[in-house]
Structure formats: C-alpha cells, structure tokens
Design an enzyme around this catalytic site. Sequence first.
Site, PDB file in Angstrom:
ATOM      1  N   THR A  21     -12.710  -6.583   8.125  1.00 28.77           N
ATOM      2  CA  THR A  21     -11.736  -5.406   7.812  1.00 28.77           C
ATOM      3  C   THR A  21     -10.417  -5.681   8.811  1.00 28.77           C
ATOM      4  OG1 THR A  21     -13.353  -4.009   7.607  1.00 28.77           O
ATOM      5  CG2 THR A  21     -11.181  -3.224   7.742  1.00 28.77           C
TER       6      THR A  21
ATOM      7  N   ASP B 176      -4.292  -8.758   8.360  1.00 26.35           N
ATOM      8  CA  ASP B 176      -3.455  -7.867   8.791  1.00 26.35           C
ATOM      9  C   ASP B 176      -3.213  -8.454  10.075  1.00 26.35           C
ATOM     10  OD1 ASP B 176      -3.393  -6.064   6.647  1.00 26.35           O
ATOM     11  OD2 ASP B 176      -4.808  -4.658   7.425  1.00 26.35           O
TER      12      ASP B 176
ATOM     13  N   GLU C 235       0.894  -1.158   0.041  1.00 25.57           N
ATOM     14  CA  GLU C 235      -0.013  -0.031  -0.014  1.00 25.57           C
ATOM     15  C   GLU C 235       0.796   1.374   0.142  1.00 25.57           C
ATOM     16  OE1 GLU C 235      -4.454  -0.206   1.870  1.00 25.57           O
ATOM     17  OE2 GLU C 235      -2.939   0.118   3.400  1.00 25.57           O
TER      18      GLU C 235
HETATM   19  O1  RIB Z   1      -6.447  -4.445   5.276  1.00 28.66           O
HETATM   20  C1  RIB Z   1      -7.383  -3.516   5.980  1.00 28.66           C
HETATM   21  C2  RIB Z   1      -7.033  -2.148   5.570  1.00 28.66           C
HETATM   22  O2  RIB Z   1      -6.904  -1.889   4.098  1.00 28.66           O
HETATM   23  C3  RIB Z   1      -7.992  -1.179   6.156  1.00 28.66           C
HETATM   24  O3  RIB Z   1      -7.653  -0.653   7.335  1.00 28.66           O
HETATM   25  C4  RIB Z   1      -7.709   0.254   5.206  1.00 28.66           C
HETATM   26  O4  RIB Z   1      -7.145   1.200   5.888  1.00 28.66           O
HETATM   27  C5  RIB Z   1      -7.067  -0.505   4.071  1.00 28.66           C
HETATM   28  O5  RIB Z   1      -5.778  -0.216   4.081  1.00 28.66           O
END
Ligand code: RIB
Length: 292
Positions: free
Chosen positions: A241, A245, A138
């Site tokens: 969400t 991560d 990102e």
């Molecule tokens: O992976 C989830 C994340 O993707 C979110 O918190 C958002 O900010 C995007 O970056």
Amino acid sequence: MSRVFVLGSINSDITISTSRFPKMGETVTGDGFSTADGGKGANQAVACARTGGNVLMCGCVGNDSFGKALKKSLADEGINTGYIYETDTSTGVAVITLYNGDNTIIVSRGANACVSVEQAKAFLENAEKGDILLSQLETDFDTVKFALAEAKDKGMITVLNPAPADERAGGLCSLCDYMIPNETELETITGTDIIEDGLRILKEKGVAVPVVTLGGDGCSYIIDNQVIHKPCAKVKAVDTTGAGDTFCGSFCSELSRGKGFEKCIETALRCASISVTRKGAQPSIPYLNEIE
Ligand code: RIB
C-alpha cells in the site's frame, strides 16, 4: 530548490489482513486490523517531504475528527497545509484488504471529490516557473485537468500519477512532462498490456517522459526514444500500500533539487522498495537518511 505543489486526496485507511480474499457472499475472518493516514495525494506529499522536498498541498477533508487529525499530521511533516479545506462532506476513507503482502482497495472519496477549480487556481497563484505540480486522479478529474493546464501555462514541471485507473487520462497526456502509471493504469489508458507499446502510446499522445512502475520488477520509461528498464532491490514485501505514491513523491523531491532523471528514478525505486517492507501507507514511507 523548487517547490512541489501536490494537488490530491487525503484519506483515512482502514486495513484488515487476511489469509485469503473472500468470495462473493462469503465472510472470512481477518488476522489483524489497523488504521493509518493515507490517500494518494497525501502519501505523495509525505514521501516528497520526508525525502527533503519543500511541499505545499491542496485538498479537502471533512469537518470531522478524521479530517482534523489528517491535516495536523501533514502539517507535522512540514507540509504547507494552508490550501487544505474543510468541507461538510465526510473525510475520504479507504478500506484495504491485505493479503500475502499485496492489497485490494475500495475508496469512498468523500471530501476529496470537493476539490474545486477555484481552490486549484488559488493554490497555484504564487507558483513559479520551475516549480513542480504533482497530482493523481482521486480528486475531481476536471480540477486536475485545470491544474495541469494552469501549471503548464506558468512554466511549471507537471507530474501526473493517473491513479486510480481512468481511461480519460489519455486526454491529459499533452499536459504532462512526466506521467507515472502502474501496469494496470497504463493498460487502461492505452488499451494494451504490452509495456513497451503502452509507453510509446503515451509518448505519441504527448507525455514528455512516460514512466511505468512495475512493482517488484522496478520500472520502465522512455528517454531519447529508447525504452529503458530499471530493476529494483529484491525485498520481502509485507504491504505494498502506498508504494507507487512513495515512488512518485520521492521522484519529485529529487527533481525539485535539480537531480538528473536517472538519479530521480534510482531514489524513487529505493524509497518504494523500503516502503513495501513495512506496513501502512504513510507509516511505511522512508526518510532521506534511510536512503543516503
Ligand atoms: O495508493 C494507496 C492509497 O490509495 C491508500 O493510502 C488509500 O488511501 C488509497 O487512496
């Protein structure tokens, strides 16, 4: 215990829940609005810190109220924020639509695109053999590539979550000890939607241990040339969400404490399963005492 160097994005997440996704040109009325700290890099850093990792983060935020607040909350998590820079470009923002526990996300990268090779170089200057580099896609691609190569040179352990999906990630395989895509990202990188074939392609391209996350189905990986599947606990997902991560951050936390690969995977699956039962990216990430 080694240190975990996270190079990645920092976002403000803006979420609206809806009873269905809008069609092109249509307006639908949402059921609720919330904001939370997010960004794939920041979420992974927080997941790592909350599960006991010694974390440093490198990234960029805007010189605005969002950026200052996000940096402060990372510091409050015990993360070393000395390599998070303020820029004139506004802080990254993610607009998230939440439907039936699942989501779609649009990211405006903003300051995240400003993370430079020079900043990555300074960040890794004092890293040592055995420390871990964890990154995603990102932030600027070439900066991530540089950081992975630099980390390899230093004898660090490199972990890449190739998200968002980017076919250029295939060119990073030889720099990765662990690559952890989800199914969509695996297909984008390898050109196949057959999980086993995709994992084998990553392996052939040079990833030492490829791992794919499979949402509610757990994960699969290749170890000793065998494809292994690990299921996860069945839970009621209210918001996915940041689940990937949470997986990556807690995986690295266990790795940094010298845990064996199987244990790292087990903890990562447990943390991700907990995270989907709660709303928001960072608010949903569990602490070590919740999984022990
Ligand atoms: O992976 C989830 C994340 O993707 C979110 O918190 C958002 O900010 C995007 O970056």
